[in-house]
Scaffold this active site. Structure first.
Site, PDB file in Angstrom:
ATOM      1  N   ASN A   8      48.748  67.916  -1.198  1.00 14.59           N
ATOM      2  CA  ASN A   8      47.462  67.222  -1.122  1.00 14.59           C
ATOM      3  C   ASN A   8      46.316  68.172  -1.406  1.00 14.59           C
ATOM      4  O   ASN A   8      46.458  69.393  -1.267  1.00 14.59           O
ATOM      5  CB  ASN A   8      47.237  66.616   0.277  1.00 14.59           C
ATOM      6  CG  ASN A   8      48.172  65.481   0.592  1.00 14.59           C
ATOM      7  OD1 ASN A   8      48.532  64.690  -0.271  1.00 14.59           O
ATOM      8  ND2 ASN A   8      48.589  65.388   1.846  1.00 14.59           N
ATOM      9  N   ASP A  32      42.759  68.781   0.338  1.00 16.00           N
ATOM     10  CA  ASP A  32      42.073  68.452   1.588  1.00 16.00           C
ATOM     11  C   ASP A  32      40.561  68.471   1.389  1.00 16.00           C
ATOM     12  O   ASP A  32      40.007  69.449   0.876  1.00 16.00           O
ATOM     13  CB  ASP A  32      42.424  69.468   2.686  1.00 16.00           C
ATOM     14  CG  ASP A  32      43.881  69.392   3.106  1.00 16.00           C
ATOM     15  OD1 ASP A  32      44.549  68.396   2.759  1.00 16.00           O
ATOM     16  OD2 ASP A  32      44.342  70.321   3.788  1.00 16.00           O
ATOM     17  N   THR A  64      56.587  72.118  19.668  1.00 16.93           N
ATOM     18  CA  THR A  64      55.398  72.964  19.613  1.00 16.93           C
ATOM     19  C   THR A  64      54.327  72.320  20.484  1.00 16.93           C
ATOM     20  O   THR A  64      53.989  71.154  20.293  1.00 16.93           O
ATOM     21  CB  THR A  64      54.897  73.120  18.169  1.00 16.93           C
ATOM     22  OG1 THR A  64      54.635  71.824  17.610  1.00 16.93           O
ATOM     23  CG2 THR A  64      55.955  73.815  17.310  1.00 16.93           C
ATOM     24  N   ASP A  87      50.230  75.875  25.000  1.00 18.38           N
ATOM     25  CA  ASP A  87      51.355  76.065  25.925  1.00 18.38           C
ATOM     26  C   ASP A  87      52.586  76.651  25.243  1.00 18.38           C
ATOM     27  O   ASP A  87      53.632  76.804  25.873  1.00 18.38           O
ATOM     28  CB  ASP A  87      51.719  74.736  26.595  1.00 18.38           C
ATOM     29  CG  ASP A  87      50.639  74.264  27.553  1.00 18.38           C
ATOM     30  OD1 ASP A  87      49.965  75.134  28.147  1.00 18.38           O
ATOM     31  OD2 ASP A  87      50.451  73.042  27.695  1.00 18.38           O
ATOM     32  N   THR A 137      43.864  72.739  12.333  1.00 16.89           N
ATOM     33  CA  THR A 137      44.479  72.182  11.125  1.00 16.89           C
ATOM     34  C   THR A 137      45.491  73.165  10.541  1.00 16.89           C
ATOM     35  O   THR A 137      45.169  74.315  10.284  1.00 16.89           O
ATOM     36  CB  THR A 137      43.411  71.873  10.065  1.00 16.89           C
ATOM     37  OG1 THR A 137      42.429  71.003  10.610  1.00 16.89           O
ATOM     38  CG2 THR A 137      44.043  71.216   8.841  1.00 16.89           C
ATOM     39  N   ASP A 144      52.111  73.359  10.645  1.00 15.79           N
ATOM     40  CA  ASP A 144      52.757  73.692   9.373  1.00 15.79           C
ATOM     41  C   ASP A 144      53.018  75.189   9.274  1.00 15.79           C
ATOM     42  O   ASP A 144      54.032  75.620   8.710  1.00 15.79           O
ATOM     43  CB  ASP A 144      51.876  73.249   8.206  1.00 15.79           C
ATOM     44  CG  ASP A 144      51.763  71.738   8.101  1.00 15.79           C
ATOM     45  OD1 ASP A 144      52.673  71.045   8.581  1.00 15.79           O
ATOM     46  OD2 ASP A 144      50.763  71.262   7.537  1.00 15.79           O
ATOM     47  N   ALA A 188      46.777  81.277  12.975  1.00 17.44           N
ATOM     48  CA  ALA A 188      46.206  80.316  12.024  1.00 17.44           C
ATOM     49  C   ALA A 188      45.055  79.514  12.616  1.00 17.44           C
ATOM     50  O   ALA A 188      44.261  78.927  11.871  1.00 17.44           O
ATOM     51  CB  ALA A 188      47.295  79.370  11.532  1.00 17.44           C
TER      52      ALA A 188
END
Length: 307
Positions: free
Chosen positions: A9, A11, A221, A225, A250, A254, A284
């Site tokens: 995609n 974004d 995930t 935590d 965001t 991934d 990230a």
């Protein structure tokens, strides 16, 4: 080899004070155009995390966005020979990020719906490969790719994100019958458990029950935590997230999947690979965007050394 079959995609990202409610309009001063798609994101995360070769399969449009997305993947060292040119326009995601770093995302699938497992080079399905799948391409193609890799003796990692609205118990069972590892966040874990007929329990209990039900490793995930690993027997293992100042979540999921898969393909055990993935996902969150925020191998190594 890491072999990612999934979505690409572009974004379109804007920052807002608060994410719009139904019927509400909110203003943002500007927007950014970034590269994304869960499949492409995971491939980029894998490519940056190690020297393990990364191959990508999917579909983009015959448009400027598709050409740019292909070039971006190639610039990351990712093989794109199996990235097809579809008849639809390249997929787009419209992302709003609030003042707390949380996001709301709408995806227009476009050419992603033309990704076909049968068009992929048969040589990619082999014992040394780790196939990574997500849920932004047609379900039938996901199942077909998983079954081809299982038959070839390779490993299959399925990220149940986003959970398709029409996903059935039979669909989930068929995917996981050809898979080794299921990666989910808290909401996806609950959705999978509901489809499997597993009643309401704690997150660890649900992960263990799901792992036992489908005979797969379940990795949940859980944001700040950390990560939970359930292998079906005994207590699940917990791994902590790194403490970071969150700018944008965001692509964090991934990042975990891609880095985890590259570590797995590089010979690490499941828990060790998940620890590396969790560290990368934390890193990230420090920057805006998905691919733009993904850390390099050196950054992950330094973070783990200082943890």
């Amino acid at each position: 080899m890491v072999f990612v079959f999934g979505s690409v995609n572009i974004d379109l990202v804007c920052r807002v004070a608060a994410i719009a409610r139904p019927g509400e309009t909110v203003l943002s001063t500007r927007y950014e155009q970034l590269f994304g798609g869960k499949g492409a994101n995971q491939a980029v995360a894998a490519a940056r995390a190690s020297s393990v070769p990364v191959v990508f399969a999917g579909a983009v449009g015959k448009d400027e966005l598709g050409r740019a997305a292909r070039e971006q993947l190639m610039a990351e060292g990712i093989e794109t020979d199996n990235l097809a040119d579809g008849s639809e326009r390249t997929g787009c995601a419209f992302i709003s990020i609030d003042a707390h770093g949380e996001n709301a995302i709408t995806v227009a699938s476009g050419a992603n719906l033309e990704a076909r497992a049968e068009a992929i080079d048969a040589a990619l399905f082999r014992p040394a490969a780790v196939l990574v799948l997500q849920m932004e391409i047609p379900l039938a193609e996901i199942v077909a790719a998983a079954e081809r890799m299982r038959a070839a003796g390779g490993r299959v990692v399925v990220n149940l994100a986003p959970v398709p609205e029409d996903l059935s118990q039979r669909d989930l069972a068929r995917i996981l019958a050809a898979s080794d590892i299921l990666v989910v966040n808290e909401g996806e874990l609950a959705a999978a458990a509901k489809l499997a007929g597993i009643g309401a329990q704690t997150i660890p209990e649900t992960a263990v029950a799901l792992a036992q039900h489908y005979n797969v490793v379940v990795i949940a995930t859980l944001g700040a935590d950390g990560v939970l690993i359930a292998e079906g027997m005994g207590e699940p293992q917990r791994l902590s997230a790194l403490p970071v100042e969150v700018v944008d979540t965001t692509g964090a999921g991934d990042t975990f999947v891609g880095v985890f898969a590259s570590a797995l393909a590089g010979g690490m055990a499941t828990a060790q690979a998940a620890r590396r993935g969790a560290a990368a996902a934390s890193l990230a969150c420090r920057k805006m965007g998905a691919q733009t925020a993904m850390p390099t191998a050196a950054e992950i190594d330094a973070a783990l050394a200082g943890a």
